[in-house]
Design a protein around this motif. Structure first.
Motif, PDB file in Angstrom:
ATOM      1  N   ALA A 127       0.847  -1.199   0.000  1.00  0.00           N
ATOM      2  CA  ALA A 127       0.000   0.000   0.000  1.00  0.00           C
ATOM      3  C   ALA A 127       0.878   1.244   0.000  1.00  0.00           C
ATOM      4  O   ALA A 127       1.885   1.305   0.718  1.00  0.00           O
ATOM      5  CB  ALA A 127      -0.919   0.012   1.218  1.00  0.00           C
ATOM      6  N   ILE A 128       0.515   2.221  -0.818  1.00  0.00           N
ATOM      7  CA  ILE A 128       1.184   3.518  -0.784  1.00  0.00           C
ATOM      8  C   ILE A 128       0.777   4.193   0.523  1.00  0.00           C
ATOM      9  O   ILE A 128      -0.412   4.393   0.794  1.00  0.00           O
ATOM     10  CB  ILE A 128       0.781   4.394  -1.982  1.00  0.00           C
ATOM     11  N   THR A 129       1.777   4.524   1.332  1.00  0.00           N
ATOM     12  CA  THR A 129       1.523   4.977   2.698  1.00  0.00           C
ATOM     13  C   THR A 129       2.267   6.279   2.977  1.00  0.00           C
ATOM     14  O   THR A 129       3.395   6.473   2.514  1.00  0.00           O
ATOM     15  CB  THR A 129       1.976   3.889   3.699  1.00  0.00           C
ATOM     16  N   VAL A 130       1.621   7.158   3.739  1.00  0.00           N
ATOM     17  CA  VAL A 130       2.217   8.438   4.123  1.00  0.00           C
ATOM     18  C   VAL A 130       2.048   8.621   5.630  1.00  0.00           C
ATOM     19  O   VAL A 130       1.316   7.874   6.286  1.00  0.00           O
ATOM     20  CB  VAL A 130       1.558   9.617   3.373  1.00  0.00           C
ATOM     21  N   LYS A 131       2.713   9.627   6.175  1.00  0.00           N
ATOM     22  CA  LYS A 131       2.507   9.949   7.584  1.00  0.00           C
ATOM     23  C   LYS A 131       1.077  10.449   7.791  1.00  0.00           C
ATOM     24  O   LYS A 131       0.477  11.041   6.895  1.00  0.00           O
ATOM     25  CB  LYS A 131       3.503  11.017   8.038  1.00  0.00           C
ATOM     26  N   ALA A 132       0.563  10.220   8.970  1.00  0.00           N
ATOM     27  CA  ALA A 132      -0.827  10.592   9.253  1.00  0.00           C
ATOM     28  C   ALA A 132      -1.054  12.095   9.162  1.00  0.00           C
ATOM     29  O   ALA A 132      -2.171  12.540   8.874  1.00  0.00           O
ATOM     30  CB  ALA A 132      -1.229  10.081  10.633  1.00  0.00           C
ATOM     31  N   ASP A 133       0.003  12.886   9.390  1.00  0.00           N
ATOM     32  CA  ASP A 133      -0.155  14.340   9.306  1.00  0.00           C
ATOM     33  C   ASP A 133       0.172  14.883   7.915  1.00  0.00           C
ATOM     34  O   ASP A 133       0.294  16.092   7.720  1.00  0.00           O
ATOM     35  CB  ASP A 133       0.706  15.040  10.363  1.00  0.00           C
ATOM     36  N   SER A 134       0.307  13.989   6.939  1.00  0.00           N
ATOM     37  CA  SER A 134       0.581  14.408   5.565  1.00  0.00           C
ATOM     38  C   SER A 134      -0.608  15.188   5.000  1.00  0.00           C
ATOM     39  O   SER A 134      -1.765  14.909   5.331  1.00  0.00           O
ATOM     40  CB  SER A 134       0.838  13.173   4.697  1.00  0.00           C
ATOM     41  N   PRO A 135      -0.350  16.144   4.127  1.00  0.00           N
ATOM     42  CA  PRO A 135      -1.458  16.877   3.497  1.00  0.00           C
ATOM     43  C   PRO A 135      -2.245  16.024   2.502  1.00  0.00           C
ATOM     44  O   PRO A 135      -3.342  16.407   2.092  1.00  0.00           O
ATOM     45  CB  PRO A 135      -0.754  18.035   2.781  1.00  0.00           C
ATOM     46  N   GLY A 187      10.358  -3.066   4.921  1.00  0.00           N
ATOM     47  CA  GLY A 187       9.533  -2.250   5.799  1.00  0.00           C
ATOM     48  C   GLY A 187      10.235  -1.827   7.073  1.00  0.00           C
ATOM     49  O   GLY A 187      10.030  -0.719   7.577  1.00  0.00           O
ATOM     50  N   ALA A 188      11.096  -2.712   7.600  1.00  0.00           N
ATOM     51  CA  ALA A 188      11.798  -2.400   8.844  1.00  0.00           C
ATOM     52  C   ALA A 188      12.688  -1.175   8.694  1.00  0.00           C
ATOM     53  O   ALA A 188      12.943  -0.450   9.657  1.00  0.00           O
ATOM     54  CB  ALA A 188      12.637  -3.600   9.286  1.00  0.00           C
ATOM     55  N   THR A 189      13.161  -0.930   7.474  1.00  0.00           N
ATOM     56  CA  THR A 189      13.998   0.243   7.198  1.00  0.00           C
ATOM     57  C   THR A 189      13.158   1.425   6.747  1.00  0.00           C
ATOM     58  O   THR A 189      13.414   2.575   7.131  1.00  0.00           O
ATOM     59  CB  THR A 189      15.029  -0.093   6.099  1.00  0.00           C
ATOM     60  N   ARG A 190      12.151   1.158   5.951  1.00  0.00           N
ATOM     61  CA  ARG A 190      11.357   2.235   5.359  1.00  0.00           C
ATOM     62  C   ARG A 190      10.499   2.970   6.384  1.00  0.00           C
ATOM     63  O   ARG A 190      10.370   4.196   6.330  1.00  0.00           O
ATOM     64  CB  ARG A 190      10.451   1.671   4.261  1.00  0.00           C
ATOM     65  N   ILE A 191       9.907   2.226   7.300  1.00  0.00           N
ATOM     66  CA  ILE A 191       8.975   2.855   8.239  1.00  0.00           C
ATOM     67  C   ILE A 191       9.655   3.900   9.120  1.00  0.00           C
ATOM     68  O   ILE A 191       9.144   5.024   9.246  1.00  0.00           O
ATOM     69  CB  ILE A 191       8.240   1.784   9.070  1.00  0.00           C
ATOM     70  N   PRO A 192      10.806   3.614   9.745  1.00  0.00           N
ATOM     71  CA  PRO A 192      11.468   4.663  10.535  1.00  0.00           C
ATOM     72  C   PRO A 192      11.834   5.891   9.700  1.00  0.00           C
ATOM     73  O   PRO A 192      11.734   7.029  10.179  1.00  0.00           O
ATOM     74  CB  PRO A 192      12.724   3.962  11.068  1.00  0.00           C
ATOM     75  N   VAL A 213      -1.193   2.369  11.744  1.00  0.00           N
ATOM     76  CA  VAL A 213      -2.494   2.987  11.483  1.00  0.00           C
ATOM     77  C   VAL A 213      -3.261   3.099  12.802  1.00  0.00           C
ATOM     78  O   VAL A 213      -3.882   4.126  13.104  1.00  0.00           O
ATOM     79  CB  VAL A 213      -3.299   2.158  10.458  1.00  0.00           C
ATOM     80  N   LYS A 214      -3.171   2.044  13.597  1.00  0.00           N
ATOM     81  CA  LYS A 214      -3.883   2.011  14.881  1.00  0.00           C
ATOM     82  C   LYS A 214      -3.378   3.084  15.837  1.00  0.00           C
ATOM     83  O   LYS A 214      -4.167   3.717  16.557  1.00  0.00           O
ATOM     84  CB  LYS A 214      -3.729   0.627  15.515  1.00  0.00           C
ATOM     85  N   ASP A 215      -2.048   3.314  15.850  1.00  0.00           N
ATOM     86  CA  ASP A 215      -1.524   4.326  16.782  1.00  0.00           C
ATOM     87  C   ASP A 215      -1.552   5.740  16.192  1.00  0.00           C
ATOM     88  O   ASP A 215      -1.093   6.700  16.814  1.00  0.00           O
ATOM     89  CB  ASP A 215      -0.117   3.964  17.264  1.00  0.00           C
ATOM     90  N   GLY A 216      -2.088   5.855  14.963  1.00  0.00           N
ATOM     91  CA  GLY A 216      -2.297   7.174  14.375  1.00  0.00           C
ATOM     92  C   GLY A 216      -1.075   7.811  13.757  1.00  0.00           C
ATOM     93  O   GLY A 216      -1.057   9.033  13.544  1.00  0.00           O
ATOM     94  N   SER A 217      -0.052   7.008  13.412  1.00  0.00           N
ATOM     95  CA  SER A 217       1.163   7.607  12.860  1.00  0.00           C
ATOM     96  C   SER A 217       1.274   7.490  11.341  1.00  0.00           C
ATOM     97  O   SER A 217       1.979   8.276  10.713  1.00  0.00           O
ATOM     98  CB  SER A 217       2.404   6.995  13.518  1.00  0.00           C
ATOM     99  N   LEU A 218       0.590   6.515  10.733  1.00  0.00           N
ATOM    100  CA  LEU A 218       0.653   6.341   9.285  1.00  0.00           C
ATOM    101  C   LEU A 218      -0.742   6.272   8.679  1.00  0.00           C
ATOM    102  O   LEU A 218      -1.704   5.886   9.348  1.00  0.00           O
ATOM    103  CB  LEU A 218       1.423   5.063   8.922  1.00  0.00           C
TER     104      LEU A 218
END
Length: 322
Positions: A127-135, A187-192, A213-218
């Motif tokens: 899935a194409i994923t961004v930070k939760a605060d992304s515009p 993913g272990a490298t990309r997420i941080p 997603v659950k903790d509201g960061s992505l």
């Protein structure tokens, strides 16, 4: 007469012994443990799904399947071990579409069709994923920004892998020359890096996403597979939104060239039983994957079609390809 018969038997047995073929009657396959090579490190999605198969393999095959991790080269080093293995069914490969990506991008000298297709077992998605605060709230927001702002969005890539072709397809859909590709592992490298602001967006494998997603960061925006994911039913596919991005994430079994039809049929039968078992479905659901069975012929056709698609992506993106 008996002496002549005995002499003939001795000659035949010596020939079989020299060639490595079974004498008088073939051993029923499998008669010993099967080595399943995984070209990635323990703990990742490829390894985890392989170990779920191995968990049930002895029940379906009558012999254990032993997972052997041979890492490096985006999975190609492990694949080469199978390519040169004896075609007796005791060395197999558990691999996804990276087996064709290395060839298409010019990194590997071999393609999937130099192996014997045995069947498909598992499917998951990216899935194409961004930070939760992304515009960017939707995939359309993201793609519109890409089109209007070339060179402003950083995304991770691993050269010679499906991630390179996936990124190229997204970039092509935005008009080309839009994404800044930076080195990135799994993913272990990309997420941080994504959480730290070093990346603007990333394609992440489904199992790595839910906790963030659950903790509201992505925030995932869309899946890259041609079909929607049962685990993210609210997310559109890039394809349905009009962007020609088709990046499957399926797990297949391959053997060396020359693998007998009987061996292929036996292992494929085990894959079918595996895919139909409710226990397997439950185990795979825990890592956001589903059983996805294919016959060897279906596997070959699917990978042929995907090779053609990715070659088109690579050509349009100017990737040096085979």
């Amino acid at each position: 007469m008996f002496k002549k018969f005995a002499a003939v038997c001795l000659v035949v047995m010596s020939i079989f012994a020299f060639t490595g073929l079974p004498a008088c009657a073939a051993d029923k396959y499998p008669s010993k443990p099967i080595k399943m090579i995984v070209g990635y490190a323990p703990g990742g999605g490829v390894d985890t799904t392989a170990r779920i198969f191995a968990k049930y393999a002895e029940e379906f095959l009558g012999q254990p399947v032993v997972i052997t991790n041979i890492t490096g080269g985006g999975g190609s080093i492990g694949a080469r071990e199978v390519l040169k293995a004896r075609p007796d069914g005791y060395t197999l490969l558990w691999m996804h579409e990276a087996i064709l990506a290395g060839y298409v991008t010019g990194v590997a000298k071999f393609n999937w069709d130099e192996f014997t297709p045995v069947g498909r077992a598992v499917a998951t998605c990216d899935a194409i994923t961004v930070k939760a605060d992304s515009p960017w709230k939707t995939i359309d927001d993201f793609m519109a920004y890409l089109k209007d702002n070339p060179g402003k969005v950083k995304m991770p890539v691993e050269i010679g892998s499906t991630s390179q072709l996936e990124l190229a397809a997204i970039d092509n859909a935005a008009g080309g020359g839009r994404i800044v590709a930076v080195s990135g592992g799994g993913g272990a490298t990309r997420i941080p890096k994504l959480l730290g602001g070093f990346l603007d967006a990333a394609s992440l494998n489904a199992p790595s996403i839910p906790q963030y997603v659950k903790d509201g960061s992505l925030r995932p925006l869309a899946v890259c597979t041609p079909e929607r994911s049962p685990f993210f039913p609210e997310l559109p596919t890039l394809l349905e939104k009009g962007y020609d991005v088709r990046k499957p994430f399926n797990m297949y079994v391959f053997g060396p060239q020359g693998l007998s039809k009987d061996v292929v049929a036996r292992v494929n039968e085990a894959l079918k039983k595996f895919s139909e078992d409710p226990r397997v479905e439950k185990d795979l659901a825990a890592i956001l994957a589903v059983p996805s069975y294919m016959t060897p012929d279906e596997q070959a056709k699917y990978l042929t079609d995907m090779t053609v698609y990715f070659q088109g992506v690579a050509k349009k993106a100017g990737i040096n390809q085979k």
